[in-house]
Design a protein around this motif. Structure first.
Motif, mmCIF file in Angstrom:
data_model
loop_
_atom_site.group_PDB
_atom_site.id
_atom_site.type_symbol
_atom_site.label_atom_id
_atom_site.label_comp_id
_atom_site.label_asym_id
_atom_site.label_seq_id
_atom_site.Cartn_x
_atom_site.Cartn_y
_atom_site.Cartn_z
ATOM 1 N N ILE A 6 36.272 35.935 43.114
ATOM 2 C CA ILE A 6 35.166 36.276 44.006
ATOM 3 C C ILE A 6 34.555 34.999 44.559
ATOM 4 N N LEU A 7 34.373 34.967 45.883
ATOM 5 C CA LEU A 7 33.723 33.849 46.557
ATOM 6 C C LEU A 7 32.374 34.327 47.074
ATOM 7 N N GLY A 8 31.300 33.783 46.547
ATOM 8 C CA GLY A 8 29.954 34.145 46.963
ATOM 9 C C GLY A 8 29.286 35.086 45.982
ATOM 10 N N LEU A 9 28.174 34.641 45.404
ATOM 11 C CA LEU A 9 27.455 35.440 44.413
ATOM 12 C C LEU A 9 25.982 35.587 44.790
ATOM 13 N N GLY A 10 25.745 35.726 46.106
ATOM 14 C CA GLY A 10 24.375 35.887 46.583
ATOM 15 C C GLY A 10 23.921 37.329 46.540
ATOM 16 N N HIS A 11 23.659 37.917 47.704
ATOM 17 C CA HIS A 11 23.097 39.268 47.774
ATOM 18 C C HIS A 11 24.074 40.332 47.294
ATOM 19 N N TRP A 12 25.340 40.267 47.722
ATOM 20 C CA TRP A 12 26.283 41.358 47.475
ATOM 21 C C TRP A 12 27.384 40.993 46.484
ATOM 22 N N GLY A 13 27.659 39.720 46.318
ATOM 23 C CA GLY A 13 28.716 39.295 45.425
ATOM 24 C C GLY A 13 28.603 39.821 43.998
ATOM 25 N N PRO A 14 27.398 39.814 43.392
ATOM 26 C CA PRO A 14 27.276 40.338 42.031
ATOM 27 C C PRO A 14 27.691 41.802 41.900
ATOM 28 N N ASN A 15 27.542 42.598 42.946
ATOM 29 C CA ASN A 15 28.011 43.989 42.904
ATOM 30 C C ASN A 15 29.529 44.045 42.767
ATOM 31 N N HIS A 16 30.223 43.184 43.499
ATOM 32 C CA HIS A 16 31.680 43.108 43.359
ATOM 33 C C HIS A 16 32.064 42.617 41.965
ATOM 34 N N LEU A 17 31.336 41.642 41.462
ATOM 35 C CA LEU A 17 31.603 41.104 40.129
ATOM 36 C C LEU A 17 31.491 42.206 39.081
ATOM 37 N N ARG A 18 30.415 42.959 39.134
ATOM 38 C CA ARG A 18 30.205 44.062 38.182
ATOM 39 C C ARG A 18 31.269 45.139 38.341
ATOM 40 N N THR A 19 31.551 45.516 39.581
ATOM 41 C CA THR A 19 32.438 46.653 39.834
ATOM 42 C C THR A 19 33.875 46.354 39.422
ATOM 43 N N PHE A 20 34.411 45.229 39.882
ATOM 44 C CA PHE A 20 35.815 44.927 39.565
ATOM 45 C C PHE A 20 36.003 44.672 38.073
ATOM 46 N N ASN A 21 35.010 44.098 37.416
ATOM 47 C CA ASN A 21 35.121 43.886 35.976
ATOM 48 C C ASN A 21 35.063 45.194 35.196
ATOM 49 N N SER A 22 34.538 46.252 35.825
ATOM 50 C CA SER A 22 34.433 47.539 35.137
ATOM 51 C C SER A 22 35.687 48.398 35.275
ATOM 52 N N LEU A 23 36.602 48.020 36.181
ATOM 53 C CA LEU A 23 37.811 48.806 36.380
ATOM 54 C C LEU A 23 38.826 48.505 35.285
ATOM 55 N N PRO A 24 39.505 49.518 34.787
ATOM 56 C CA PRO A 24 40.413 49.308 33.644
ATOM 57 C C PRO A 24 41.625 48.447 33.962
ATOM 58 N N ASP A 25 42.020 48.405 35.233
ATOM 59 C CA ASP A 25 43.224 47.646 35.604
ATOM 60 C C ASP A 25 42.890 46.367 36.350
ATOM 61 N N CYS A 26 41.654 45.864 36.164
ATOM 62 C CA CYS A 26 41.198 44.668 36.871
ATOM 63 C C CYS A 26 40.488 43.713 35.920
#
Length: 344
Positions: A6-26
């Motif tokens: 993930i590139l960018g952890l400002g306004h929206w990046g943390p949502n991607h961080l949380r979501t992809f880490n929660s997927l069983p195959d990611c």
């Protein structure tokens, strides 16, 4: 296991961080941001992710399979170009780039490298929008006459792009999706009340094939947060309200009846038909999670995303036309697609 960077952890990046880490195959293998304070704040909650300040640590080598870009719009092109050139699949936040030329370059690069290029038009994964699309496809409203979209709030104020690039990009992607086409003409007016040369309120008028009209009102300077689209058809009318507590969709069985006669000189032969109002059940799910799952499926199956590079390019072309119209005092801008059709 799909390894995400993930590139960018400002306004929206943390949502991607949380979501992809929660997927069983990611697994989010690495995440980068220039601000050390953001890295320090997020690191304790995601011990499986390596937090770095240099994007090259995410892009170089064979560690990461796919890159999610959640940085300011002006940086999208170079970062996506570097990721695709490094053999990574890419999910880039909307809008894809600042210019259509850049978007086209990325689309062609992805095609030549056999890489997935997906744009984060997250409302194409919204349960209410998907229900509305299915309803339109079924003929529920009949022929679509016009669409009105409102997306307003008091902030957040941005300085890198204006309200049309920030907010109208959502509604343009939704309209293109619902109407299965792109506008043939655009005109727009707006004002920069808060920052010079950055329009914080914009009114956009669009003409789609079949003489379908669409109007989009976006603003960072409004007392109410509104996320609403009204579709007016010959048979029925539908309102999507993303913030409604009762449900995102309301169907109005209303229309206009064209009578073959009228009884006296003062009575017109067009009569209003009043029918029932219904709120259908729409099963809700988190759009950003649905988008992430779709991205992973596209990586595994090597299939084109719902919001692919071509769709991202189409949105940027409209945004460019909006900018031209704003600069020209609201002049109507014909899009190239219409010119090409005329030459055939």
């Amino acid at each position: 296991m799909i390894r995400i960077g993930i590139l960018g952890l400002g306004h929206w990046g943390p949502n991607h961080l949380r979501t992809f880490n929660s997927l069983p195959d990611c697994a989010v293998l690495k995440a980068a941001d220039l601000q050390a304070s953001r890295l320090r704040a997020l690191a304790p909650s995601f011990p499986q992710t390596e937090f770095v300040s240099d994007v090259r640590e995410v892009l170089e080598g064979d560690g990461v399979d796919a890159v999610v870009i959640a940085t300011p719009t002006g940086t999208h092109f170079k970062l996506a170009q570097a990721a695709l050139s490094a053999g990574k699949d890419v999910l880039c936040e909307k809008p894809l780039t600042l210019t259509a030329r850049e978007s086209k370059t990325l689309m062609e690069l992805a095609r030549s490298r056999g890489r997935i290029l997906m744009v984060g038009h997250v409302f194409l994964f919204n349960a209410g929008i998907l229900w509305l699309k299915s309803y339109l496809d079924s003929g529920g409203v009949g022929r679509v006459l016009y669409v009105h979209a409102t997306r307003t709030n008091l902030g957040p104020i941005r300085s890198d792009v204006n309200a049309s690039f920030d907010l109208a990009s959502h509604d343009i992607s939704i309209l293109n999706f619902l109407l299965e086409g792109v506008p043939v003409a655009v005109n727009a007016t707006g004002q920069s009340y808060l920052s010079p040369h950055v329009e914080d309120v914009v009114f956009v008028s669009l003409v789609y094939p079949g003489d379908v009209l669409a109007n989009v009102h976006v603003s960072w300077l409004d007392p109410k947060k509104v996320r609403e689209i009204t579709v007016v058809g010959e048979k029925r009318m539908v309102v999507w309200n993303d913030l409604s507590a009762e449900g995102p969709i309301t169907v109005y069985d209303k229309g206009v009846i064209r009578e073959p006669y009228y009884s006296d000189y003062g009575e017109f032969n067009l009569l209003v038909r009043q029918g029932e109002i219904s709120i259908p059940y729409v099963k809700q799910f988190e759009p950003v999670r649905a988008q992430a799952i779709h991205f992973v499926d596209c990586i595994k199956e090597r299939k084109a995303p719902r919001s692919d590079g071509a769709g991202g390019l189409a949105v940027v072309r409209v945004l460019e036309a909006v900018e031209k119209s704003l600069s020209a005092g609201g002049r109507r801008i014909e899009l190239r697609e219409k010119a090409r059709r005329r030459r055939r």
